[in-house]
Write an enzyme that holds these catalytic residues in place. Structure first.
Site, PDB file in Angstrom:
ATOM      1  N   ASP A  98       0.853  -1.185   0.000  1.00 47.52           N
ATOM      2  CA  ASP A  98       0.000   0.000   0.000  1.00 47.52           C
ATOM      3  C   ASP A  98       0.888   1.235   0.000  1.00 47.52           C
ATOM      4  O   ASP A  98       1.174   1.815   1.045  1.00 47.52           O
ATOM      5  CB  ASP A  98      -0.921  -0.026   1.217  1.00 47.52           C
ATOM      6  CG  ASP A  98      -2.041   0.997   1.116  1.00 47.52           C
ATOM      7  OD1 ASP A  98      -2.094   1.731   0.114  1.00 47.52           O
ATOM      8  OD2 ASP A  98      -2.873   1.056   2.045  1.00 47.52           O
ATOM      9  N   ALA A  99       1.327   1.626  -1.207  1.00 47.10           N
ATOM     10  CA  ALA A  99       2.240   2.756  -1.341  1.00 47.10           C
ATOM     11  C   ALA A  99       1.608   3.929  -2.086  1.00 47.10           C
ATOM     12  O   ALA A  99       2.181   5.016  -2.106  1.00 47.10           O
ATOM     13  CB  ALA A  99       3.517   2.317  -2.060  1.00 47.10           C
ATOM     14  N   LYS A 100       0.469   3.712  -2.748  1.00 46.66           N
ATOM     15  CA  LYS A 100      -0.288   4.759  -3.436  1.00 46.66           C
ATOM     16  C   LYS A 100       0.609   5.604  -4.335  1.00 46.66           C
ATOM     17  O   LYS A 100       0.525   6.845  -4.338  1.00 46.66           O
ATOM     18  CB  LYS A 100      -1.032   5.634  -2.423  1.00 46.66           C
ATOM     19  CG  LYS A 100      -2.051   4.852  -1.594  1.00 46.66           C
ATOM     20  CD  LYS A 100      -2.792   5.766  -0.644  1.00 46.66           C
ATOM     21  CE  LYS A 100      -3.830   5.009   0.187  1.00 46.66           C
ATOM     22  NZ  LYS A 100      -3.204   4.069   1.161  1.00 46.66           N
ATOM     23  N   ARG A 101       1.421   4.960  -5.132  1.00 44.16           N
ATOM     24  CA  ARG A 101       2.337   5.682  -5.996  1.00 44.16           C
ATOM     25  C   ARG A 101       1.611   6.240  -7.223  1.00 44.16           C
ATOM     26  O   ARG A 101       0.682   5.634  -7.747  1.00 44.16           O
ATOM     27  CB  ARG A 101       3.488   4.775  -6.452  1.00 44.16           C
ATOM     28  CG  ARG A 101       4.418   4.322  -5.321  1.00 44.16           C
ATOM     29  CD  ARG A 101       5.019   5.524  -4.586  1.00 44.16           C
ATOM     30  NE  ARG A 101       6.120   5.154  -3.734  1.00 44.16           N
ATOM     31  CZ  ARG A 101       6.130   5.235  -2.403  1.00 44.16           C
ATOM     32  NH1 ARG A 101       5.049   5.652  -1.777  1.00 44.16           N
ATOM     33  NH2 ARG A 101       7.188   4.901  -1.703  1.00 44.16           N
TER      34      ARG A 101
END
Length: 288
Positions: A98-101
């Site tokens: 879950d890094a939302k890049r």
């Protein structure tokens, strides 16, 4: 796609059939570290995260480490995230990083290389991404995920109040931004849909967004990809909320619970019991 590797959609479908439609977040907030009697540093982080993997590896459909809460500890924290990805892989458990890049051009390519390339220590089975520089900006991640059999979860309808300012906005045709994101994901999943299984490009849709999908023309069922639903459990979403948000798309939902499970730690048996209760609740709520 890598020869012989099932798609992420196929692997996730098999995992949820075996363990239930639940993803457990690994969210090492400072307050949780303290509640577990751990220090708020890289050593406490490592003990926390690997305890969760040891307790739940092979027992839940997926684990979702929140990258920011590892990065806040610097390079040693990122090293722990790499170890979490490796430990989950060894336990044959899917990981959604879950890094939302989200970025453009060569920078997005760099993120794709870091989180989706075979051989990268940060590459789990799927990655959360942000489309708010334009859905087309995600092309490097889409290409990398397809080439390696990994998945993407694209932010679509999030539960934070500020998200509505962008996600509910409409274009000159009267179509909401969220509806456009869902339609673009559906296009990417269309070939997979023809084969009778979920595609590998999913959406993030908060379990507490109420009737936002129907109100803003977001056809979640047509996406034909997994729908990651944060907010189940401690954040208040149960069966009624899931029904209101997802409607006919409920079979594609992967409920995500973090604090509701992690608060049972650090005892491994208590963590597993909490995860099994959450999985049973998700099954009941989703009719799975």
């Amino acid at each position: 796609m890598s020869a012989g590797r099932p798609t992420f959609g196929e692997r996730l479908s098999a995992a949820t059939a075996e363990h239930g439609p639940l993803c457990v977040g690994i969210d090492p907030h400072p307050a949780l570290l303290a509640a577990w009697g751990l220090t708020d540093d890289a050593d406490g982080l490592r003990a926390f995260a690997l305890t969760v993997v040891d307790a739940l590896g092979g027992q839940v459909a997926a684990l979702k480490p929140q990258a920011a809460l590892f990065e806040r500890h610097g390079s040693r924290g990122v090293a722990v995230l790499e170890d979490v990805v490796a430990a989950a892989r060894a336990a044959r458990t899917l990981t959604i990083v879950d890094a939302k890049r989200g970025d453009i051009g060569s920078t997005m390519q760099g993120y794709a290389d870091a989180y989706l390339r075979d051989g990268s220590p940060l590459a789990g089975d799927a990655l959360t991404v942000s489309p708010y520089l334009g859905f087309g900006s995600l092309a490097p991640a889409v290409e990398a995920a397809h080439a390696t059999g990994r998945g993407l979860f694209v932010l679509c309808l999030t539960s934070n109040p500020e998200g509505a300012d962008v996600q509910h906005a409409t274009d000159t045709r009267g179509r909401s931004v969220a509806a456009e994101i869902a339609a673009r994901a559906a296009e990417l999943n269309a070939p997979a849909g023809a084969e009778g299984h979920l595609g590998s490009v999913g959406l993030v849709v908060g379990a507490t967004v109420g009737d936002a999908a129907s109100e803003h023309g977001v056809d979640l069922a047509a996406v034909n990809g997994p729908l990651l639903a944060p907010g189940v459990g401690a954040q208040g979403a149960g069966g009624a909320e899931l029904a209101a948000v997802f409607g006919d798309a409920r079979p594609a939902v992967l409920a995500s619970s973090s604090r509701g499970v992690l608060a049972a730690g650090p005892d491994a048996r208590a963590l597993l019991a909490a995860a099994r209760r959450a999985a049973d609740d998700a099954r009941a709520a989703l009719g799975a």
